[in-house]
Design a protein around this motif. Structure first.
Motif, short mmCIF file in Angstrom:
data_model
loop_
_atom_site.label_atom_id
_atom_site.label_comp_id
_atom_site.label_asym_id
_atom_site.label_seq_id
_atom_site.Cartn_x
_atom_site.Cartn_y
_atom_site.Cartn_z
N GLU A 577 -12.22 44.07 -15.68
CA GLU A 577 -13.34 43.50 -14.94
C GLU A 577 -13.35 41.98 -15.02
N SER A 578 -12.19 41.40 -15.33
CA SER A 578 -12.08 39.95 -15.28
C SER A 578 -12.22 39.50 -13.84
N ASN A 579 -12.86 38.37 -13.64
CA ASN A 579 -13.04 37.87 -12.28
C ASN A 579 -13.20 36.36 -12.32
N GLN A 580 -13.17 35.76 -11.14
CA GLN A 580 -13.24 34.31 -11.05
C GLN A 580 -14.68 33.84 -11.05
N ASN A 581 -14.95 32.84 -11.86
CA ASN A 581 -16.28 32.25 -11.89
C ASN A 581 -16.60 31.59 -10.56
N CYS A 582 -17.89 31.47 -10.28
CA CYS A 582 -18.31 30.99 -8.96
C CYS A 582 -19.20 29.75 -9.09
N PHE A 583 -18.98 28.81 -8.18
CA PHE A 583 -19.89 27.68 -8.04
C PHE A 583 -20.45 27.70 -6.62
N TYR A 584 -21.76 27.91 -6.51
CA TYR A 584 -22.43 28.00 -5.22
C TYR A 584 -23.09 26.66 -4.89
N LEU A 585 -22.56 25.98 -3.88
CA LEU A 585 -23.09 24.69 -3.46
C LEU A 585 -24.28 24.90 -2.54
N ASN A 586 -25.40 24.28 -2.90
CA ASN A 586 -26.62 24.38 -2.10
C ASN A 586 -26.48 23.50 -0.86
N PRO A 587 -26.59 24.09 0.34
CA PRO A 587 -26.41 23.30 1.57
C PRO A 587 -27.60 22.43 1.92
N GLY A 588 -28.71 22.61 1.17
CA GLY A 588 -29.96 21.93 1.52
C GLY A 588 -30.87 22.90 2.23
N GLN A 589 -31.90 23.36 1.53
CA GLN A 589 -32.76 24.41 2.07
C GLN A 589 -33.94 23.84 2.85
N SER A 590 -34.22 22.54 2.71
CA SER A 590 -35.40 21.96 3.35
C SER A 590 -35.28 20.44 3.32
N ASP A 591 -36.27 19.77 3.89
CA ASP A 591 -36.34 18.32 3.77
C ASP A 591 -37.39 17.92 2.73
N ASN A 592 -37.65 18.83 1.78
CA ASN A 592 -38.59 18.53 0.71
C ASN A 592 -38.06 17.41 -0.17
N ASN A 593 -38.99 16.72 -0.82
CA ASN A 593 -38.64 15.62 -1.70
C ASN A 593 -38.59 16.08 -3.15
N TRP A 594 -38.09 15.20 -4.02
CA TRP A 594 -37.82 15.60 -5.40
C TRP A 594 -37.77 14.37 -6.30
N ILE A 595 -37.76 14.61 -7.59
CA ILE A 595 -37.55 13.57 -8.59
C ILE A 595 -36.74 14.19 -9.72
N SER A 596 -35.75 13.45 -10.23
CA SER A 596 -34.95 13.90 -11.37
C SER A 596 -35.29 13.02 -12.56
N ILE A 597 -35.74 13.65 -13.66
CA ILE A 597 -36.23 12.90 -14.81
C ILE A 597 -35.40 13.24 -16.05
N LYS A 598 -34.73 12.22 -16.58
CA LYS A 598 -34.00 12.37 -17.84
C LYS A 598 -34.81 11.69 -18.93
N LEU A 599 -35.08 12.41 -19.99
CA LEU A 599 -35.83 11.85 -21.12
C LEU A 599 -34.90 11.53 -22.27
N LYS A 600 -35.22 10.45 -22.99
CA LYS A 600 -34.47 10.09 -24.19
C LYS A 600 -35.45 9.84 -25.32
N GLY A 601 -35.35 10.67 -26.35
CA GLY A 601 -36.24 10.53 -27.48
C GLY A 601 -35.84 9.39 -28.40
N VAL A 602 -36.80 8.84 -29.08
CA VAL A 602 -36.57 7.80 -30.09
C VAL A 602 -37.05 8.33 -31.45
N GLN A 603 -38.35 8.56 -31.56
CA GLN A 603 -38.87 9.24 -32.74
C GLN A 603 -38.61 10.75 -32.63
N SER A 604 -38.76 11.28 -31.43
CA SER A 604 -38.42 12.67 -31.16
C SER A 604 -36.89 12.79 -31.09
N ASN A 605 -36.38 14.04 -31.06
CA ASN A 605 -34.95 14.23 -30.95
C ASN A 605 -34.43 13.56 -29.67
N GLN A 606 -33.25 12.99 -29.74
CA GLN A 606 -32.75 12.15 -28.66
C GLN A 606 -32.61 12.89 -27.33
#
Length: 705
Positions: A577-606
C-alpha cells in the motif's frame, strides 16, 4: 539512535509481527509444500495469496488465487466468493501499480476517477470487474464488494452507465451542494514526490530564510526521512543526506518544536504505533543546528524510551518560557506503556513527571492535543484512545514548578463518549473565543467500503463510527453537535489537519482515511466550514479525494499567494500500500482577504507555541472576530507555526490582539492592511512587514541528490 533503529528493523522481521507479511508468505509457502492433502494446500494457498497482496506482489497473489479456484470444490460457493473478491482486489491493486504509480498523472486515484485518472492499461481493471461481479452473484448484499465494483468501473471510465443496475451505487461524486474550485496535485512537477508507506509530515521554515520547507517520515524502519529545502525560487533541493536526516528511519508521525529555545525548529519523531511488542522503538528528538543539519539528542536530553507511540503535544505547560511535551503511548494487555510527560529543565534535558502530575495514563492512546479550553491561561490536554474512552485533563496551574492535572472528563461531558477514536484537535470552529474539540470515530464492525456504500445508499450507520464535534459551552462542559452541523458521517480517519482554504475566517479540515485492510479503498475527505454553522464535504469538486490511505496532513501557503495548500502523506501500513505523497495547490477559492502572522517569543518560547491571536474586522458592516492558537494543528501531521487568517471581504483589520503564553502578556495593534505577511515580536510595539515573494511551481526542477 541509528543502531537502535537498525536493531528494531531486524527484530521486526518476524512472522509474529502483524506488519511483516513477507515472513508470513514464506511460512505459508512452506505449508503448501508440506501439505498432505488438497484442503491443507488450499488453506495455505489462501493465506499466501492474502499476504502476497499485503507485501506488494499482486501478480503473484493473482496466480495463487487463480490456482486455488481451479482446485477448489465447486460446490463450496462461499469459499469461491471470497477468492473471487480477493482476486478482484488483487487485480485492482495491480491496476493501481501500473497506472497510478508507474504511469502516474495528476488525477491518478482521485475520486471520482475521471479524465487522466482513468486507467490506460486497463486489463487488470477489467479482470477486477469480472471477479467482483462473480463475488456479488454469490452474495448480492455484500456492500463492500459492491463499493469496490463501482470503483473498478470508474477506473475504466464506465461508471455509472455500464455498472449492472442491481450493483450500482448511484451519484458517486455528485452529491455535493457546495462547489469549490479544484486543487491541482503537482508534487511531481515540484520534484518533491516520494513513494512510501504511511508517515508524518512537517511543513516549516527550518532554516529561517523565510520560505517553507518540507520534512517527511515513513513508518518502515527501512524507510528514511526526507528533507525538501525550499530554494525560494519555486524549486526544492533534496537535502535529506546533507542534513543528516536520511540516516533516521521510521516515524509514523512527527512534529516541530524548539526544545532548546534557540528559535530554530527542531523535530520530534514518534515510532512504534499500532505494533504492540514490536513497537518498542525509540522516539527521536532531532536538534536543528541552524545550518540545514540536524543532530539526534534523544539520549542526552533524557527522553530515550522504548514505548509504542505516534502522538505527542508540545506546549509550555508550566509557563516558564520553555516547551514541555506530553507523549501518548499505546497500552494493551499484557504490554503496558504509561504515557510520558517531560518537563523542560532549560539545560537541554527533560524530566518525566507524568506520575507526579497525575497523567501517567495507561490506555491505547491514538492522539493527544493541547489547548486552554477554559481560558484560564494554562494549557490543558485532551486524549483520544482506542479503548472506548476519551480524557480531558485540566491544568491546575503551577507556581512552584510542580505540575498537576485534574481529570475533568466526566464533568466536561466526555464520560458518555464510549467509542474508539483516533484523531483529535482543539480549535475554535465557530469563532466564539472558546476552544472546541474535534474527535473522529475509528470504531467499525464492518469494512470501510461497507460504510461508504451504506452512506451513499442512505442506510443506517453505527453511531460509534461517526465523527464528533464537541462545542465548548463556555462553562467547562462540551456538547456533541456533529449531527446538527453536518458531520454525522463515518470517515474512519487516520491523518488529518485543519486550515482555511477560502479565507473566510472559518476553519476547514482534511481527513486521511483508511485502515490496514487491503480492501480499504476509500476517498480522503475535505470539509468546508460554512460560517461556523455547518460543514459540507467538498472532496469531489476540490479533487482531493485520493483513494489511497491518508496519513500526515499539513495546511500551508507554500507558494505565498495568500491561499492555503494541502500536503498529505499517502500510503498504508504494508509495502503493498505504498503510494506517492500528494501536494494539492490551491487555485484560489475566492477574492477574500487575509493576513499571515508570525510570532516570535522573547520571554515566552521563541516559536510562540501556545500564544493566542484575536483578529477583529468589519465585513459588510458587521464586526467579526477570528481566533487562532499557535500550534501545528491536528494530531497527525504538522502545519507551520504561522497564523494564516482569512478576513472575508473586509478591506481593513481593526485590531490584532496577541496573548503571549508567559505571564499572559497582551499586545494590541490597530488599523492593519490585509494581504501581507507580518511578524510580531513579544514586547515590541511595532510589527514588521515580511517580504515574501509569490513562488511559481510550474515545471519540474532538477533535484540535487
Amino acid at each position: 539512535m541509528v543502531k537502535y533503529l537498525a536493531e528494531g528493523y531486524k527484530l521486526n522481521q518476524s512472522r509474529a509481527n502483524f506488519f511483516y507479511p513477507e515472513g508470513k508468505v514464506a511460512f505459508y509457502d512452506s505449508l503448501m509444500l508440506a501439505a498432505k492433502n488438497d484442503q491443507q494446500k488450499i488453506t495455505a494457498s489462501y493465506f499466501k495469496g492474502y499476504f502476497l497482496l499485503q507485501a506488494g506482489e499482486p501478480e503473484q497473489s493473482i496466480q495463487v488465487f487463480t490456482d486455488m479456484l481451479k482446485r477448489m470444490d465447486p460446490s463450496d460457493k462461499e469459499a469461491a466468493r471470497v477468492v473471487h473478491q480477493y482476486l478482484g482486489v488483487a487485480y485492482l491493486r495491480l491496476g493501481e501499480q501500473l497506472n497510478c504509480i508507474d504511469n502516474r498523472t495528476a488525477e491518478s486515484c482521485i475520486f471520482p476517477i475521471q479524465g487522466a485518472g482513468i486507467h490506460q492499461d486497463n486489463a487488470a481493471a477489467k479482470n477486477s470487474v469480472k471477479h467482483f461481479e462473480e463475488a456479488l452473484r454469490a452474495l448480492p448484499d455484500d456492500l463492500e464488494t459492491r463499493w469496490l465494483l463501482n470503483i473498478a468501473y470508474m477506473t475504466l471510465g464506465l461508471y455509472p452507465d455500464s455498472v449492472p443496475t442491481e450493483f450500482l451505487i448511484p451519484g458517486l461524486g455528485n452529491e455535493e451542494s457546495t462547489e469549490i474550485k479544484p486543487f491541482q496535485e503537482i508534487s511531481t512537477q515540484m520534484g518533491i514526490a516520494e513513494t512510501n508507506m504511511s508517515g508524518g509530515v512537517i511543513i516549516e521554515d527550518f532554516n529561517l530564510d523565510g520560505y517553507l520547507d518540507i520534512v517527511t517520515s515513513a513508518w518502515g524502519l527501512d524507510e528514511p526521512m526526507h528533507y525538501w529545502l525550499n530554494n525560494g525560487d519555486g524549486s526544492f533541493t533534496n537535502a535529506a543526506e546533507s542534513s543528516g536526516l536520511s540516516v533516521f528511519t521510521g516515524g509514523l508521525n512527527m512534529m516541530q518544536t524548539d526544545y532548546n529555545n534557540d528559535g530554530y525548529p527542531d523535530i520530534y519523531v514518534l515510532r512504534g504505533g499500532w505494533m504492540g511488542k514490536f513497537g518498542r522503538q525509540p522516539n527521536s528528538l532531532l536538534r536543528n543546528n541552524g545550518d540545514n543539519t540536524f543532530t539526534d539528542v534523544t539520549i542526552e536530553s533524557g527522553m530515550l524510551s522504548f514505548m509504542p507511540s505516534q502522538t505527542a503535544a508540545w506546549n509550555d505547560f508550566n509557563k516558564d518560557g520553555w516547551l514541555d511535551v506530553f507523549v501518548g503511548n499505546e497500552s494493551n494487555q499484557p504490554d503496558l506503556f504509561p504515557c510520558e510527560f517531560y518537563l523542560n529543565q532549560k539545560d537541554g534535558t527533560f524530566k518525566n513527571v507524568a506520575y507526579a502530575a497525575g497523567i501517567d495514563l495507561l490506555d491505547f492512546v491514538k492522539a493527544v492535543t493541547s489547548g486552554d479550553y477554559d481560558n484560564d491561561g494554562w494549557p490543558d490536554i485532551f486524549i483520544s484512545t482506542m479503548n472506548h474512552r476519551s480524557y480531558l485533563f485540566r491544568n491546575t496551574g503551577s507556581t512552584s514548578g510542580e505540575m498537576k492535572f485534574e481529570d475533568v472528563t466526566e464533568r466536561a461531558g466526555f464520560a458518555s463518549q464510549r467509542s474508539k477514536t483516533f484523531p483529535t484537535w482543539f480549535w475554535d470552529y465557530d469563532n466564539d473565543g472558546w476552544l472546541d474539540i474535534f474527535l473522529c470515530g475509528y470504531d467499525f464492525d464492518k469494512s470501510l467500503g461497507y460504510y461508504e456504500a451504506a452512506e451513499k445508499l442512505n442506510l443506517p450507520l453505527r453511531e460509534e463510527s461517526k465523527m464528533k464535534l464537541f462545542h465548548n459551552n463556555g462553562d467547562g462542559t462540551f456538547t456533541n453537535v456533529a449531527e446538527q452541523i453536518g458531520l454525522a458521517s463515518v470517515a474512519n480517519t487516520m491523518g488529518s489537519n485543519f486550515g482555511d482554504i477560502n479565507n473566510d475566517g472559518y476553519l476547514d479540515f482534511y481527513l486521511g482515511t483508511g485502515n490496514p485492510d487491503s480492501k480499504s479503498i476509500v476517498p480522503n475527505r475535505l470539509y468546508l466550514n460554512e460560517g461556523g454553522k455547518s460543514f459540507k464535504d467538498v472532496s469531489a469538486s476540490a479533487r482531493v479525494g485520493h483513494l489511497q490511505k491518508g496519513h500526515g496532513v499539513s495546511f500551508a501557503d507554500l507558494d505565498y499567494d495568500g491561499e492555503q495548500d494541502i500536503y498529505i502523506q499517502v500510503g498504508g501500513s504494508f509495502k503493498g500500500e505504498s503510494n506517492q505523497n500528494c501536494f494539492y495547490l490551491n487555485p484560489g477559492q475566492s477574492d477574500n482577504n487575509w493576513i499571515s502572522i508570525k510570532l516570535k517569543g522573547v520571554q515566552s518560547n521563541q516559536l510562540a507555541i501556545g500564544s493566542r491571536i484575536k483578529v477583529t474586522f468589519k465585513e459588510d458592516g458587521v464586526e467579526r472576530n477570528v481566533y487562532r492558537d499557535i500550534n501545528s494543528g491536528g494530531s497527525f501531521g504538522a502545519s507551520p507555526l504561522v497564523a494564516h487568517i482569512g478576513i472575508g471581504k473586509a478591506t481593513q483589520i481593526d485590531r490584532i490582539e496577541v496573548l503571549w503564553p508567559l505571564n499572559n502578556l497582551k499586545q494590541e495593534f490597530k488599523n492593519i492592511s490585509p494581504n501581507q505577511h507580518i511578524q510580531i515580536v513579544e514586547g515590541n510595539d511595532e510589527f514588521e512587514v515580511l517580504n515574501r515573494s509569490k513562488l511559481q511551481f510550474v515545471k519540474t526542477f532538477a533535484i540535487n541528490k
